[in-house]
Design an enzyme around this catalytic site. Sequence first.
Site, PDB file in Angstrom:
ATOM      1  N   SER A   1       0.789  -1.229   0.000  1.00  9.45           N
ATOM      2  CA  SER A   1       0.000   0.000   0.000  1.00  9.45           C
ATOM      3  C   SER A   1       0.818   1.274   0.000  1.00  9.45           C
ATOM      4  O   SER A   1       0.323   2.319  -0.438  1.00  9.45           O
ATOM      5  CB  SER A   1      -0.949   0.004   1.206  1.00  9.45           C
ATOM      6  OG  SER A   1      -0.211  -0.052   2.419  1.00  9.45           O
TER       7      SER A   1
ATOM      8  N   HIS B   1      -5.455  -3.498  -2.728  1.00  6.93           N
ATOM      9  CA  HIS B   1      -5.177  -2.478  -3.737  1.00  6.93           C
ATOM     10  C   HIS B   1      -5.058  -3.032  -5.160  1.00  6.93           C
ATOM     11  O   HIS B   1      -4.789  -2.268  -6.086  1.00  6.93           O
ATOM     12  CB  HIS B   1      -3.902  -1.718  -3.362  1.00  6.93           C
ATOM     13  CG  HIS B   1      -4.012  -1.015  -2.043  1.00  6.93           C
ATOM     14  ND1 HIS B   1      -4.577   0.230  -1.909  1.00  6.93           N
ATOM     15  CD2 HIS B   1      -3.664  -1.418  -0.790  1.00  6.93           C
ATOM     16  CE1 HIS B   1      -4.555   0.592  -0.634  1.00  6.93           C
ATOM     17  NE2 HIS B   1      -4.010  -0.394   0.065  1.00  6.93           N
TER      18      HIS B   1
ATOM     19  N   LYS C   1     -12.274   0.318  -1.930  1.00 14.11           N
ATOM     20  CA  LYS C   1     -11.269   0.988  -2.757  1.00 14.11           C
ATOM     21  C   LYS C   1     -11.751   0.981  -4.210  1.00 14.11           C
ATOM     22  O   LYS C   1     -12.576   1.794  -4.591  1.00 14.11           O
ATOM     23  CB  LYS C   1      -9.907   0.331  -2.551  1.00 14.11           C
ATOM     24  CG  LYS C   1      -9.430   0.478  -1.098  1.00 14.11           C
ATOM     25  CD  LYS C   1      -8.121  -0.192  -0.840  1.00 14.11           C
ATOM     26  CE  LYS C   1      -7.637   0.055   0.582  1.00 14.11           C
ATOM     27  NZ  LYS C   1      -8.495  -0.558   1.615  1.00 14.11           N
TER      28      LYS C   1
END
Length: 397
Positions: free
Chosen positions: A185, A213, A248
């Site tokens: 990250s 992610h 996300k």
Amino acid sequence: MTSWLDDFDTRLAELDAAGLTRRRRVVLPAAPAEASSTRLIVDGEILLAFCSNDYLGLAGHPALVDALCAGAREFGVGSGASPLVSGHSAANASLERELAAFVGLPRALYFYAGYGTNIGIVPALVGAGDALHSDALNHACLIDGARLARASIHRYAHADLDALDAALAARPARRQLVITDAVFSMDGDVADLRALLALCERHDALLLIDDAHGFGVLGPQGRGALAAAGLTGTNASRRVLYMATLGKALGVAGAFVAGNDVLIEWLLQKTRSYIFATAAPAALAQSLRASLRLVEADDWRRTHLQALIARLKRGLAGLPWTLTDSPTPIQPLIIGGNREALAVMEGLRERGLWVPAIRPPTVPEGSARLRITLSAAHRDEDVDRLTGALHDIARRA
């Protein structure tokens, strides 16, 4: 008589003196919903933001908003109970089936939050007397999950597979678990999942992957880092548990873990953060189902995102700071000192841009950075404005 509680004033002052004080800001969208993560009103000022993990620009998409509203009308706002009591709605069950199919694994378990997922599933997998191997740059939720597990923790240098191989070969315990981010990250680099799985196969270990992610961004149709590595579907291994977050790239909230039926059933039975927490609301699950359909269908978002990444890299050439080698929307610019990073951040804010300075303990000492994150909601001219401002700041330094 003084109290130890009086020490907090001194300790806060020490944080401030070291340039480590953090500040929350109240934000409002300053643009139409679909660009809400890139243009924000911050303390009354409109800023072009490069700080959101809304990688595909879906957080304000009308289809998600409509699905959320319809879900609230059908199911209400709250779930009312844990998933094992009465909180597991038909919408949550459908989402789990669709997530499992999307990532090419047999079964999925839907959680209310990513942090709550990892701090629960790691202790459910290993405990005292077992061995846990953790990449040095893993996210805090994996680190905290490892601590809660009370297993023997072996921390290997970032991406050092030779060191991991040696630690696994030493066989410190019969049950061994390897935990790793898929996309790290704060650096944006991608773990070698095929090599990690090969080591786990060789040493009879289990591999837990956190793809917070990468999910929605990497792999065919955004199916994630595991799919990008060719380790799903008929190539799926019983040694892999795949975790990803839903706040996300998918633009909503929550997380899930997927794997073979036996492992997922074990986690359902033993994960305290699943058993003893109120289930995520069904309305969110409905919004996530709508998001999943867009992620699968809208390849143009990932294509545009890759073009923006390439444009940013070209635009940052020649700066005195180091851009990490990341193929993902996370593009960290290493400044070095804490106060220097804060000064560059402030220089950008003065120019109408918001890019956060990330400092220790989130990153190692001496590697304070700007964590630039790109979204499919950004435009070419947005990236050019950022790179131009950074060059201007560097010239004036």
